[in-house]
Design a protein around this motif. Structure first.
Motif, mmCIF file in Angstrom:
data_model
loop_
_atom_site.group_PDB
_atom_site.id
_atom_site.type_symbol
_atom_site.label_atom_id
_atom_site.label_comp_id
_atom_site.label_asym_id
_atom_site.label_seq_id
_atom_site.Cartn_x
_atom_site.Cartn_y
_atom_site.Cartn_z
ATOM 1 N N PHE A 62 -21.113 18.686 4.403
ATOM 2 C CA PHE A 62 -21.160 17.345 4.450
ATOM 3 C C PHE A 62 -21.251 16.512 3.028
ATOM 4 C CE2 PHE A 62 -23.472 13.372 4.427
ATOM 5 C CZ PHE A 62 -22.747 12.435 4.938
ATOM 6 N N ARG A 63 -22.082 17.593 2.241
ATOM 7 C CA ARG A 63 -22.396 17.190 1.001
ATOM 8 C C ARG A 63 -20.982 17.524 -0.046
ATOM 9 N NH1 ARG A 63 -27.537 15.710 -0.069
ATOM 10 N NH2 ARG A 63 -28.958 16.199 1.507
ATOM 11 N N LYS A 64 -20.365 18.474 0.449
ATOM 12 C CA LYS A 64 -19.248 18.884 -0.299
ATOM 13 C C LYS A 64 -17.967 17.886 -0.468
ATOM 14 C CE LYS A 64 -19.606 23.981 -0.087
ATOM 15 N NZ LYS A 64 -19.117 25.010 0.496
ATOM 16 N N ILE A 65 -18.004 17.105 0.645
ATOM 17 C CA ILE A 65 -16.925 16.125 0.841
ATOM 18 C C ILE A 65 -17.296 14.976 0.004
ATOM 19 C CG2 ILE A 65 -15.590 14.652 2.377
ATOM 20 C CD1 ILE A 65 -16.247 16.723 4.597
ATOM 21 N N ALA A 66 -16.369 14.413 -0.885
ATOM 22 C CA ALA A 66 -16.747 13.181 -1.544
ATOM 23 C C ALA A 66 -16.064 11.969 -0.794
ATOM 24 C CB ALA A 66 -16.126 13.328 -3.175
ATOM 25 N N TYR A 67 -16.918 11.275 -0.307
ATOM 26 C CA TYR A 67 -16.406 10.109 0.410
ATOM 27 C C TYR A 67 -16.208 8.923 -0.448
ATOM 28 C CZ TYR A 67 -17.197 12.423 4.636
ATOM 29 O OH TYR A 67 -17.366 13.403 5.775
ATOM 30 N N THR A 68 -14.887 7.855 -0.499
ATOM 31 C CA THR A 68 -15.066 6.962 -1.223
ATOM 32 C C THR A 68 -14.550 5.881 -0.166
ATOM 33 O OG1 THR A 68 -12.821 7.372 -1.513
ATOM 34 C CG2 THR A 68 -14.498 8.149 -3.300
ATOM 35 N N ALA A 69 -15.019 4.434 -0.789
ATOM 36 C CA ALA A 69 -14.599 3.262 0.379
ATOM 37 C C ALA A 69 -13.228 2.887 -0.385
ATOM 38 C CB ALA A 69 -15.728 2.205 0.107
ATOM 39 N N ILE A 70 -12.648 2.301 0.613
ATOM 40 C CA ILE A 70 -11.175 1.780 0.301
ATOM 41 C C ILE A 70 -11.532 0.074 -0.231
ATOM 42 C CG2 ILE A 70 -9.095 1.216 1.153
ATOM 43 C CD1 ILE A 70 -9.106 3.439 3.138
ATOM 44 N N ASN A 71 -11.006 0.096 -1.440
ATOM 45 C CA ASN A 71 -11.102 -1.272 -1.858
ATOM 46 C C ASN A 71 -9.735 -2.096 -1.695
ATOM 47 O OD1 ASN A 71 -13.317 -2.878 -2.649
ATOM 48 N ND2 ASN A 71 -13.375 -2.063 -4.796
ATOM 49 N N GLU A 72 -9.893 -3.028 -0.819
ATOM 50 C CA GLU A 72 -8.857 -3.783 -0.526
ATOM 51 C C GLU A 72 -8.694 -5.229 -1.572
ATOM 52 O OE1 GLU A 72 -5.762 -3.030 0.746
ATOM 53 O OE2 GLU A 72 -6.363 -1.110 1.587
ATOM 54 N N SER A 73 -8.032 -5.395 -2.257
ATOM 55 C CA SER A 73 -8.077 -6.462 -3.236
ATOM 56 C C SER A 73 -7.268 -7.758 -2.793
ATOM 57 C CB SER A 73 -7.654 -6.237 -4.643
ATOM 58 O OG SER A 73 -6.427 -5.696 -4.783
ATOM 59 N N GLY A 74 -6.524 -7.538 -1.411
ATOM 60 C CA GLY A 74 -5.625 -8.355 -1.030
ATOM 61 C C GLY A 74 -4.381 -8.300 -1.579
ATOM 62 N N ASN A 75 -3.456 -9.525 -1.607
ATOM 63 C CA ASN A 75 -2.158 -9.325 -2.240
ATOM 64 C C ASN A 75 -1.363 -8.378 -1.342
ATOM 65 O OD1 ASN A 75 -0.084 -10.407 -3.471
ATOM 66 N ND2 ASN A 75 -0.687 -9.672 -5.379
ATOM 67 N N ASN A 76 -1.391 -8.502 -0.067
ATOM 68 C CA ASN A 76 -0.725 -7.627 0.778
ATOM 69 C C ASN A 76 0.927 -7.881 0.758
ATOM 70 O OD1 ASN A 76 -2.615 -6.168 1.856
ATOM 71 N ND2 ASN A 76 -3.139 -7.967 3.253
ATOM 72 N N TYR A 77 1.366 -9.025 0.348
ATOM 73 C CA TYR A 77 2.847 -9.437 0.120
ATOM 74 C C TYR A 77 3.140 -8.516 -1.020
ATOM 75 C CZ TYR A 77 7.082 -12.119 -0.823
ATOM 76 O OH TYR A 77 8.441 -12.590 -0.907
ATOM 77 N N GLU A 78 2.464 -8.433 -1.953
ATOM 78 C CA GLU A 78 3.043 -7.276 -3.175
ATOM 79 C C GLU A 78 3.024 -5.966 -2.741
ATOM 80 O OE1 GLU A 78 4.418 -8.373 -5.984
ATOM 81 O OE2 GLU A 78 3.874 -10.478 -5.620
ATOM 82 N N ARG A 79 2.251 -5.626 -1.829
ATOM 83 C CA ARG A 79 2.268 -4.201 -1.269
ATOM 84 C C ARG A 79 3.313 -3.781 -0.355
ATOM 85 N NH1 ARG A 79 -3.228 -3.552 1.686
ATOM 86 N NH2 ARG A 79 -2.160 -1.602 2.392
ATOM 87 N N LEU A 80 3.569 -5.022 0.304
ATOM 88 C CA LEU A 80 4.820 -4.910 1.297
ATOM 89 C C LEU A 80 6.281 -4.893 0.530
ATOM 90 C CD1 LEU A 80 5.975 -5.269 4.252
ATOM 91 C CD2 LEU A 80 6.035 -7.741 3.728
ATOM 92 N N LEU A 81 6.362 -5.496 -0.504
ATOM 93 C CA LEU A 81 7.441 -5.306 -1.291
ATOM 94 C C LEU A 81 7.442 -4.203 -2.059
ATOM 95 C CD1 LEU A 81 7.565 -8.914 -3.225
ATOM 96 C CD2 LEU A 81 8.953 -8.094 -1.124
ATOM 97 N N LYS A 82 6.454 -3.473 -2.452
ATOM 98 C CA LYS A 82 6.391 -1.946 -2.912
ATOM 99 C C LYS A 82 7.012 -1.293 -1.690
ATOM 100 C CE LYS A 82 3.273 -2.784 -6.757
ATOM 101 N NZ LYS A 82 1.863 -2.650 -7.119
ATOM 102 N N ALA A 83 6.366 -1.246 -0.693
ATOM 103 C CA ALA A 83 6.867 -0.358 0.702
ATOM 104 C C ALA A 83 8.005 -0.522 0.873
ATOM 105 C CB ALA A 83 5.688 -0.823 1.589
ATOM 106 N N ILE A 84 8.864 -1.823 0.944
ATOM 107 C CA ILE A 84 9.882 -1.870 1.229
ATOM 108 C C ILE A 84 10.701 -2.651 0.206
ATOM 109 C CG2 ILE A 84 11.490 -2.804 3.103
ATOM 110 C CD1 ILE A 84 9.206 -2.626 5.077
ATOM 111 N N PRO A 85 11.327 -2.121 -0.550
ATOM 112 C CA PRO A 85 11.816 -2.981 -2.090
ATOM 113 C C PRO A 85 12.896 -3.769 -1.572
ATOM 114 C CG PRO A 85 11.635 -0.354 -2.607
ATOM 115 C CD PRO A 85 11.412 -0.488 -0.927
#
Length: 161
Positions: free
Chosen positions: A39-62
């Motif tokens: 358990f201690r060997k695994i480095a857990y990090t939280a996902i930080n969503e900053s919004g702007n899903n529209y821009e992420r969508l345009l990157k995913a589907i140009p």
């Protein structure tokens, strides 16, 4: 010949069978067990969503970018290539439309839905959602132009007393 067949079928296995011995030697551990060291060997990090899903969508589907003239792309043969939407793309599309709807960018939602219809191959459920979003945004644009909000029900809204 009768004796030979009896001898083949009368094979006796002793108690020193290797499978039984191996099963008794193995410690019983839960399948979901994780040691403290592991358990201690695994480095857990939280996902930080900053919004702007529209821009992420345009990157995913140009192909959905409004700056492009034709949303459908062509390969070297001149044949149109459509993007096959995955489940993740569909979820991202829903998040992006939600953000645009919250910002009251109804015209952008309508344009996005039209571009998705042209550039993507999708399942029937997503196509229904695109149609509902388009109708809802057209309705909202009409009510906003009239200056009054008509009594409308949203998708999933229940009649309240």
């Amino acid at each position: 010949m009768d004796d030979l067949s009896n001898e083949l079928l009368s094979i006796k296995v002793g108690s020193d069978d290797y499978a039984d011995a191996a099963a008794q030697d193995a410690p019983v551990v839960s399948r979901t067990y994780q040691s403290e060291e592991a358990f201690r060997k695994i480095a857990y990090t939280a996902i930080n969503e900053s919004g702007n899903n529209y821009e992420r969508l345009l990157k995913a589907i140009p192909a959905l970018d409004t700056q492009l003239e034709d949303p459908s792309m062509t390969n070297g043969d001149g044949a149109h290539v459509t993007h096959r939407t995955s489940k993740r793309d569909g979820q991202l599309l829903g998040y992006a439309v939600g953000e645009l709807y919250y910002d009251k960018r109804f015209q952008d939602i309508i344009q996005l839905c039209e571009r998705v219809k042209l550039a993507c191959t999708m399942d029937g459920k997503t196509a229904e959602s695109l149609q509902r979003w388009t109708q809802r945004c057209e309705q909202r644009m009409k009510t906003d132009l009239n200056g009054s909000m008509a009594a409308t029900t949203t998708v999933g809204e229940h009649d309240r007393p």
